[in-house]
Write a protein that holds these residues in place. Sequence first.
Motif, PDB file in Angstrom:
ATOM      1  N   UNK A  96      55.807  85.623   5.578  1.00  0.00           N
ATOM      2  CA  UNK A  96      57.017  85.769   6.378  1.00  0.00           C
ATOM      3  C   UNK A  96      57.720  87.064   6.005  1.00  0.00           C
ATOM      4  N   UNK A  97      58.085  87.835   7.009  1.00  0.00           N
ATOM      5  CA  UNK A  97      58.922  89.010   6.755  1.00  0.00           C
ATOM      6  C   UNK A  97      60.327  88.485   6.494  1.00  0.00           C
ATOM      7  N   UNK A  98      60.803  88.727   5.282  1.00  0.00           N
ATOM      8  CA  UNK A  98      62.110  88.232   4.870  1.00  0.00           C
ATOM      9  C   UNK A  98      63.190  89.274   5.169  1.00  0.00           C
ATOM     10  N   UNK A  99      62.897  90.508   4.777  1.00  0.00           N
ATOM     11  CA  UNK A  99      63.825  91.640   4.944  1.00  0.00           C
ATOM     12  C   UNK A  99      63.016  92.825   5.458  1.00  0.00           C
ATOM     13  N   UNK A 100      63.573  93.588   6.366  1.00  0.00           N
ATOM     14  CA  UNK A 100      62.949  94.814   6.852  1.00  0.00           C
ATOM     15  C   UNK A 100      63.999  95.914   6.787  1.00  0.00           C
ATOM     16  N   UNK A 101      64.032  96.622   5.654  1.00  0.00           N
ATOM     17  CA  UNK A 101      65.056  97.636   5.434  1.00  0.00           C
ATOM     18  C   UNK A 101      66.432  97.001   5.508  1.00  0.00           C
ATOM     19  N   UNK A 102      67.341  97.654   6.189  1.00  0.00           N
ATOM     20  CA  UNK A 102      68.676  97.082   6.394  1.00  0.00           C
ATOM     21  C   UNK A 102      68.837  96.610   7.834  1.00  0.00           C
ATOM     22  N   UNK A 134      70.675  92.968  -5.001  1.00  0.00           N
ATOM     23  CA  UNK A 134      70.416  93.180  -3.589  1.00  0.00           C
ATOM     24  C   UNK A 134      71.522  92.596  -2.730  1.00  0.00           C
ATOM     25  N   UNK A 135      71.902  93.336  -1.701  1.00  0.00           N
ATOM     26  CA  UNK A 135      72.826  92.828  -0.686  1.00  0.00           C
ATOM     27  C   UNK A 135      72.006  92.585   0.583  1.00  0.00           C
ATOM     28  N   UNK A 136      71.842  91.336   0.918  1.00  0.00           N
ATOM     29  CA  UNK A 136      71.055  90.957   2.089  1.00  0.00           C
ATOM     30  C   UNK A 136      71.871  91.286   3.335  1.00  0.00           C
ATOM     31  N   UNK A 137      71.289  92.063   4.264  1.00  0.00           N
ATOM     32  CA  UNK A 137      72.033  92.390   5.482  1.00  0.00           C
ATOM     33  C   UNK A 137      72.623  91.141   6.137  1.00  0.00           C
ATOM     34  N   UNK A 138      73.882  91.205   6.465  1.00  0.00           N
ATOM     35  CA  UNK A 138      74.649  90.167   7.145  1.00  0.00           C
ATOM     36  C   UNK A 138      74.976  88.962   6.234  1.00  0.00           C
ATOM     37  N   UNK A 139      74.085  88.616   5.321  1.00  0.00           N
ATOM     38  CA  UNK A 139      74.229  87.367   4.568  1.00  0.00           C
ATOM     39  C   UNK A 139      74.994  87.499   3.260  1.00  0.00           C
TER      40      UNK A 139
END
Length: 157
Positions: A96-102, A134-139
């Motif tokens: 599963x793609x979890x993160x793709x850049x920002x 890490x800062x997860x985009x949006x989350x």
Amino acid sequence: MLAYIGLGSNLNRPKEQIKNALITLNSTKDVKVVGLSSLYQSKPIDDLKQPDYINAICQVDTHLTALELLYVCQGIETKQHRVREKKWGARTIDLDIIIYGVKVIASKQLIVPHLQMINRAFVLVPLAELEPNFKVPVLGHIQDLIAKLDITKLIKL
């Protein structure tokens, strides 16, 4: 582009399944595995009657678009005989793609950041191992997300 891919398996020698998926991923044109978390053992979602999972997160550097990377991951699943009989069913391999850049992506084929990652210790803990701040985009911040979960049943191997 840096992306993070979750790997999971609970059938047919799961550690070997993850190793084979990583080898194939790394040998794909325009994809280079640049980081790998430890392996973690986790219980099936909803306590389904199936073997425990082995999970990891890998970091890849890629020139592929998110959809192209998704197709690579799906191709690896097919090559390793992934069968999609039921949701959260046992599997040889899951990528599963979890993160793709920002990037924040919401299409019919792909949603990134992965929708369920905030509910899954077997995703967040290995991701934090690779990127503790890490800062997860949006989350939000990874440590804040982990603090909301019960991680006591996750076993680092």
